[in-house]
Design a protein around this motif. Structure first.
Motif, PDB file in Angstrom:
ATOM      1  N   LYS A 288      43.532  34.478  39.758  1.00  0.00           N
ATOM      2  CA  LYS A 288      43.389  34.526  41.219  1.00  0.00           C
ATOM      3  C   LYS A 288      42.479  35.669  41.645  1.00  0.00           C
ATOM      4  N   VAL A 289      42.634  36.815  40.989  1.00  0.00           N
ATOM      5  CA  VAL A 289      41.762  37.949  41.313  1.00  0.00           C
ATOM      6  C   VAL A 289      40.319  37.615  40.936  1.00  0.00           C
ATOM      7  N   ARG A 290      40.139  36.972  39.801  1.00  0.00           N
ATOM      8  CA  ARG A 290      38.789  36.570  39.363  1.00  0.00           C
ATOM      9  C   ARG A 290      38.188  35.559  40.359  1.00  0.00           C
ATOM     10  N   ASP A 291      38.993  34.622  40.826  1.00  0.00           N
ATOM     11  CA  ASP A 291      38.517  33.651  41.822  1.00  0.00           C
ATOM     12  C   ASP A 291      38.117  34.346  43.115  1.00  0.00           C
ATOM     13  N   THR A 292      38.915  35.334  43.513  1.00  0.00           N
ATOM     14  CA  THR A 292      38.596  36.100  44.718  1.00  0.00           C
ATOM     15  C   THR A 292      37.288  36.861  44.524  1.00  0.00           C
ATOM     16  N   ALA A 293      37.119  37.418  43.339  1.00  0.00           N
ATOM     17  CA  ALA A 293      35.879  38.160  43.038  1.00  0.00           C
ATOM     18  C   ALA A 293      34.662  37.239  43.130  1.00  0.00           C
ATOM     19  N   ALA A 294      34.820  36.013  42.684  1.00  0.00           N
ATOM     20  CA  ALA A 294      33.698  35.066  42.711  1.00  0.00           C
ATOM     21  C   ALA A 294      33.250  34.767  44.141  1.00  0.00           C
ATOM     22  N   GLN A 295      34.160  34.913  45.086  1.00  0.00           N
ATOM     23  CA  GLN A 295      33.830  34.627  46.488  1.00  0.00           C
ATOM     24  C   GLN A 295      33.365  35.865  47.249  1.00  0.00           C
ATOM     25  N   GLU A 296      33.494  37.024  46.614  1.00  0.00           N
ATOM     26  CA  GLU A 296      33.155  38.283  47.296  1.00  0.00           C
ATOM     27  C   GLU A 296      31.642  38.458  47.421  1.00  0.00           C
ATOM     28  N   GLN A 297      31.216  38.860  48.598  1.00  0.00           N
ATOM     29  CA  GLN A 297      29.794  39.039  48.874  1.00  0.00           C
ATOM     30  C   GLN A 297      29.276  40.384  48.380  1.00  0.00           C
ATOM     31  N   PHE A 298      30.110  41.406  48.442  1.00  0.00           N
ATOM     32  CA  PHE A 298      29.687  42.746  48.054  1.00  0.00           C
ATOM     33  C   PHE A 298      29.824  42.911  46.540  1.00  0.00           C
ATOM     34  N   ILE A 299      28.714  43.192  45.891  1.00  0.00           N
ATOM     35  CA  ILE A 299      28.663  43.259  44.426  1.00  0.00           C
ATOM     36  C   ILE A 299      29.601  44.333  43.874  1.00  0.00           C
ATOM     37  N   ASP A 300      29.629  45.505  44.513  1.00  0.00           N
ATOM     38  CA  ASP A 300      30.499  46.580  44.022  1.00  0.00           C
ATOM     39  C   ASP A 300      31.963  46.152  44.035  1.00  0.00           C
ATOM     40  N   LEU A 301      32.373  45.542  45.121  1.00  0.00           N
ATOM     41  CA  LEU A 301      33.752  45.070  45.230  1.00  0.00           C
ATOM     42  C   LEU A 301      34.011  43.932  44.243  1.00  0.00           C
ATOM     43  N   GLN A 302      33.036  43.071  44.072  1.00  0.00           N
ATOM     44  CA  GLN A 302      33.159  41.970  43.116  1.00  0.00           C
ATOM     45  C   GLN A 302      33.367  42.519  41.700  1.00  0.00           C
ATOM     46  N   GLU A 303      32.578  43.517  41.325  1.00  0.00           N
ATOM     47  CA  GLU A 303      32.714  44.114  39.990  1.00  0.00           C
ATOM     48  C   GLU A 303      34.078  44.781  39.817  1.00  0.00           C
ATOM     49  N   ASP A 304      34.534  45.458  40.870  1.00  0.00           N
ATOM     50  CA  ASP A 304      35.855  46.100  40.792  1.00  0.00           C
ATOM     51  C   ASP A 304      36.965  45.057  40.651  1.00  0.00           C
ATOM     52  N   LEU A 305      36.851  43.962  41.369  1.00  0.00           N
ATOM     53  CA  LEU A 305      37.856  42.896  41.270  1.00  0.00           C
ATOM     54  C   LEU A 305      37.853  42.265  39.880  1.00  0.00           C
ATOM     55  N   ILE A 306      36.678  42.090  39.315  1.00  0.00           N
ATOM     56  CA  ILE A 306      36.592  41.539  37.953  1.00  0.00           C
ATOM     57  C   ILE A 306      37.253  42.499  36.961  1.00  0.00           C
ATOM     58  N   ALA A 307      37.019  43.804  37.149  1.00  0.00           N
ATOM     59  CA  ALA A 307      37.639  44.798  36.275  1.00  0.00           C
ATOM     60  C   ALA A 307      39.162  44.747  36.406  1.00  0.00           C
ATOM     61  N   ILE A 308      39.646  44.596  37.620  1.00  0.00           N
ATOM     62  CA  ILE A 308      41.093  44.477  37.846  1.00  0.00           C
ATOM     63  C   ILE A 308      41.629  43.214  37.174  1.00  0.00           C
ATOM     64  N   ALA A 309      40.893  42.119  37.290  1.00  0.00           N
ATOM     65  CA  ALA A 309      41.319  40.858  36.666  1.00  0.00           C
ATOM     66  C   ALA A 309      41.417  41.008  35.149  1.00  0.00           C
ATOM     67  N   GLU A 310      40.423  41.661  34.559  1.00  0.00           N
ATOM     68  CA  GLU A 310      40.443  41.866  33.111  1.00  0.00           C
ATOM     69  C   GLU A 310      41.611  42.759  32.700  1.00  0.00           C
ATOM     70  N   CYS A 311      41.868  43.765  33.499  1.00  0.00           N
ATOM     71  CA  CYS A 311      42.970  44.688  33.223  1.00  0.00           C
ATOM     72  C   CYS A 311      44.325  43.971  33.303  1.00  0.00           C
ATOM     73  N   THR A 312      44.525  43.158  34.320  1.00  0.00           N
ATOM     74  CA  THR A 312      45.802  42.444  34.439  1.00  0.00           C
ATOM     75  C   THR A 312      45.966  41.428  33.313  1.00  0.00           C
ATOM     76  N   LYS A 313      44.877  40.823  32.883  1.00  0.00           N
ATOM     77  CA  LYS A 313      44.942  39.880  31.763  1.00  0.00           C
ATOM     78  C   LYS A 313      45.344  40.611  30.486  1.00  0.00           C
ATOM     79  N   ARG A 314      44.719  41.760  30.243  1.00  0.00           N
ATOM     80  CA  ARG A 314      45.027  42.559  29.053  1.00  0.00           C
ATOM     81  C   ARG A 314      46.488  43.022  29.072  1.00  0.00           C
TER      82      ARG A 314
END
Length: 77
Positions: free
Chosen positions: A7-33
């Motif tokens: 869900k976080v990764r999906d939200t990141a895919a819709q985010e317009q701001f690249i910095d926020l998108q990258e942070d959301l992807i990092a959070i998604a990877e962290c929660t997966k790990r």
């Protein structure tokens, strides 16, 4: 959990701001790990503990009992 990560990764895919998108992807990877590590701790360690306990029962109870039964059979003959 994995669902939260997706869900976080999906939200990141819709985010317009690249910095926020990258942070959301990092959070998604962290929660997966974290979910994978939790599974390892809860499932695999528990399985190892069960196997270890079973081996202990075999060596301390079942094998000596079998030997005693064999000795008993020999004595009865």
């Amino acid at each position: 959990t994995m669902d939260l990560s997706q869900k976080v990764r999906d939200t990141a895919a819709q985010e317009q701001f690249i910095d926020l998108q990258e942070d959301l992807i990092a959070i998604a990877e962290c929660t997966k790990r974290l979910a994978e590590e939790r599974r390892t701790i809860m499932c695999e360690r528990a399985e190892e503990r069960v196997i270890s306990t079973f081996d202990l029962i075999l060596s301390r109870v079942l094998h000596p009992t079998r030997l005693l039964l064999k000795d008993r059979e020999r004595a009865l003959r």
